[in-house]
Design an enzyme around this catalytic site. Structure first.
Site, mmCIF file in Angstrom:
data_model
loop_
_atom_site.group_PDB
_atom_site.id
_atom_site.type_symbol
_atom_site.label_atom_id
_atom_site.label_comp_id
_atom_site.label_asym_id
_atom_site.label_seq_id
_atom_site.Cartn_x
_atom_site.Cartn_y
_atom_site.Cartn_z
ATOM 1 N N ASP A 87 -2.809 -18.264 0.922
ATOM 2 C CA ASP A 87 -3.801 -18.973 0.106
ATOM 3 C C ASP A 87 -4.462 -20.092 0.918
ATOM 4 O O ASP A 87 -5.680 -20.278 0.894
ATOM 5 C CB ASP A 87 -3.177 -19.511 -1.194
ATOM 6 C CG ASP A 87 -1.850 -20.223 -1.002
ATOM 7 O OD1 ASP A 87 -1.280 -20.173 0.108
ATOM 8 O OD2 ASP A 87 -1.371 -20.859 -1.966
ATOM 9 N N TYR A 103 0.826 -1.209 0.000
ATOM 10 C CA TYR A 103 0.000 0.000 0.000
ATOM 11 C C TYR A 103 0.864 1.265 0.000
ATOM 12 O O TYR A 103 0.468 2.292 -0.532
ATOM 13 C CB TYR A 103 -0.889 0.038 1.251
ATOM 14 C CG TYR A 103 -2.203 -0.678 1.115
ATOM 15 C CD1 TYR A 103 -2.251 -2.047 0.948
ATOM 16 C CD2 TYR A 103 -3.404 0.027 1.187
ATOM 17 C CE1 TYR A 103 -3.461 -2.707 0.840
ATOM 18 C CE2 TYR A 103 -4.619 -0.624 1.083
ATOM 19 C CZ TYR A 103 -4.645 -1.992 0.907
ATOM 20 O OH TYR A 103 -5.852 -2.631 0.805
ATOM 21 N N ASP A 125 -12.022 -9.098 4.989
ATOM 22 C CA ASP A 125 -13.316 -9.091 4.289
ATOM 23 C C ASP A 125 -13.864 -10.512 4.218
ATOM 24 O O ASP A 125 -15.058 -10.741 4.399
ATOM 25 C CB ASP A 125 -13.163 -8.540 2.863
ATOM 26 C CG ASP A 125 -13.501 -7.062 2.772
ATOM 27 O OD1 ASP A 125 -13.291 -6.351 3.777
ATOM 28 O OD2 ASP A 125 -13.971 -6.619 1.709
ATOM 29 N N LYS A 182 3.286 -15.288 2.901
ATOM 30 C CA LYS A 182 3.541 -16.027 1.650
ATOM 31 C C LYS A 182 5.056 -16.219 1.594
ATOM 32 O O LYS A 182 5.740 -15.780 0.663
ATOM 33 C CB LYS A 182 2.995 -15.208 0.461
ATOM 34 C CG LYS A 182 2.988 -15.943 -0.852
ATOM 35 C CD LYS A 182 1.884 -16.974 -0.972
ATOM 36 C CE LYS A 182 2.024 -17.756 -2.267
ATOM 37 N NZ LYS A 182 1.056 -18.872 -2.376
ATOM 38 N N ASP A 199 -6.217 -7.013 4.354
ATOM 39 C CA ASP A 199 -7.367 -6.385 3.697
ATOM 40 C C ASP A 199 -8.289 -7.478 3.162
ATOM 41 O O ASP A 199 -9.502 -7.454 3.377
ATOM 42 C CB ASP A 199 -6.859 -5.489 2.555
ATOM 43 C CG ASP A 199 -7.998 -4.815 1.817
ATOM 44 O OD1 ASP A 199 -8.926 -4.341 2.488
ATOM 45 O OD2 ASP A 199 -7.957 -4.780 0.574
HETATM 46 C C1 IPM Z 1 -10.326 -1.180 4.123
HETATM 47 C C2 IPM Z 1 -10.600 -0.670 2.722
HETATM 48 C C3 IPM Z 1 -9.452 0.237 2.307
HETATM 49 C C4 IPM Z 1 -8.194 -0.598 2.274
HETATM 50 C C5 IPM Z 1 -9.667 0.958 0.947
HETATM 51 C C6 IPM Z 1 -10.935 1.760 0.936
HETATM 52 C C7 IPM Z 1 -8.478 1.804 0.575
HETATM 53 O O1 IPM Z 1 -10.783 -1.718 1.830
HETATM 54 O O2 IPM Z 1 -10.231 -0.361 5.051
HETATM 55 O O3 IPM Z 1 -10.203 -2.391 4.280
HETATM 56 O O4 IPM Z 1 -7.908 -1.256 1.261
HETATM 57 O O5 IPM Z 1 -7.466 -0.583 3.266
HETATM 58 MG MG MG Z 2 -10.763 -3.627 2.707
#
Ligand code: IPM
Ligand code: MG
Length: 352
Positions: free
Chosen positions: A221, A142, A249, A189, A245
């Site tokens: 993975d 990032y 999710d 990884k 990230d």
């Molecule tokens: C999160 C989001 C952010 C990230 C985006 C919006 C830049 O997906 O906070 O997880 O990738 O960190």
């Molecule tokens: Mg995210």
């Protein structure tokens, strides 16, 4: 206690869901005799529209001068669909993380007994899942060097980590594991990436100081697969920025709705509390978004200030609302409450 809370509602549904969390905090303040001073500030697409900067200096000042920050969401489709846009709302979020030194993002994932059937996963798989993802937030791909060749046919992003950056996040992850079930999974990884091998080396060197924590190492993975197959296998997961990230999710699926999960970003300066979901622009202004993730983020905020009884009451209110079916349309289409109605109900429950 007097609390100074910076309020960065942001874009899309941000303002609506943050307003519900404020209702809840106000109810807590009244009940426990606290005084809360909110200072609003702009961030994201609305800040670009207003002042051309998604994380203006004035907003940073507000964050620096607050005891904690309540954050809504950022993002607007008009930027997503324009790859040539020079300034993007997401840059505001990244700038905030970097400038506040928020090197850790903490995402607890636990199931709600009354909502087990909402998960797309089988009940016996998800029932009793309770884990925390500790994501590194200010390093890796990032923030590494990135660019395009002059003829624009080549692009690159670099993943960089220093020993120091890895150590401080691992230290935090070990402390979470220590307070919980004493199991830590380091996700990397290391079979491919040099940064991952450094992560593993640093983690291994820290094991000796944490003999009561069971540490295991998993390639990302494989972890992605195991997380939805056997979520109960995990207690604390620690990983670098990009893997975190994605994994966090994925982990949210276990609970059945992205609208339920809170997060805390902590580090050097003021901590920021925000739902893990995005700005859900299609729902903006419709009073239909689920405010629970933001309300639970407010509970994490209270915990960070050691207001444990207050936080517990907020969690109790949320659990009761879910049990009694006071939920938004993402949870129950047939009998859906509005965003503001859920907020009112929670505030009333807290007031007693
Ligand atoms: C999160 C989001 C952010 C990230 C985006 C919006 C830049 O997906 O906070 O997880 O990738 O960190
Ligand atoms: Mg995210």
């Amino acid at each position: 206690m007097k609390l100074n809370i910076g309020v960065l509602a942001g874009d899309g549904i941000g303002p609506e869901i943050v307003a519900q969390a404020q209702k809840v905090l106000d109810a807590v303040a009244t009940k426990y005799n606290h005084e809360i001073v909110y200072t609003p500030a702009i961030v994201g697409a609305c800040a670009i529209d207003e002042v051309g900067d998604p994380y203006p200096e004035a907003t940073h000042e507000v964050c620096m001068n607050s005891d904690a920050v309540l954050f809504g969401a950022i993002g607007d489709p008009k930027f997503d669909n324009d790859p040539s846009a020079k300034v993007r709302p997401e840059q505001g979020l990244l700038a905030m993380r970097k400038k506040l030194g928020l090197y850790a993002n903490i995402r607890p994932v636990a199931t709600f007994p009354s909502l087990l059937d909402k998960s797309p996963l089988r009940l016996d798989i998800v029932e009793g899942s309770d884990l925390v993802v500790v994501r590194e937030l200010t390093g890796g791909i990032y923030f590494g060097e990135k660019g395009r060749s002059e003829d624009l046919t080549k692009a690159f992003d670099t993943c960089t980590y220093t020993t120091e950056e890895i150590e401080r996040i691992l230290k935090l992850a070990f402390s979470y594991a220590d307070k919980r079930d004493k199991r830590l999974t380091v996700v990397d990884k290391a079979n491919v990436l040099a940064t991952s091998r450094l992560w593993r080396q640093v983690a291994q060197s820290m094991e000796a100081d944490h003999k009561d924590i069971e540490v295991d190492y998993m390639f990302v993975d494989n972890a992605a697969m195991q997380l939805i197959q056997w979520p109960k296998k995990f207690d604390v997961i620690v990983t670098e920025n990009m893997f975190g990230d994605i994994i966090s999710d994925e982990a949210s699926v276990i609970t059945g709705s992205l609208g339920l999960l809170p997060s805390a970003s902590v580090g050097v300066h003021t901590s920021v509390f925000e739902p893990i979901h995005g700005s859900y622009p299609q729902a903006a202004g419709k009073d239909i978004a689920n405010p629970v993730a933001t309300v639970l983020s407010a509970a994490m905020l209270l915990e960070s200030l050691d207001l444990l009884e207050e936080a517990a009451l907020v969690r109790e209110a949320v659990n009761k609302s879910l049990e009694e079916g006071v939920v938004t349309e993402d949870i129950n289409k047939e009998k859906a409450y509005k965003t503001s109605e859920v907020g009112d109900w929670l505030a009333k429950y807290i007031a007693g």
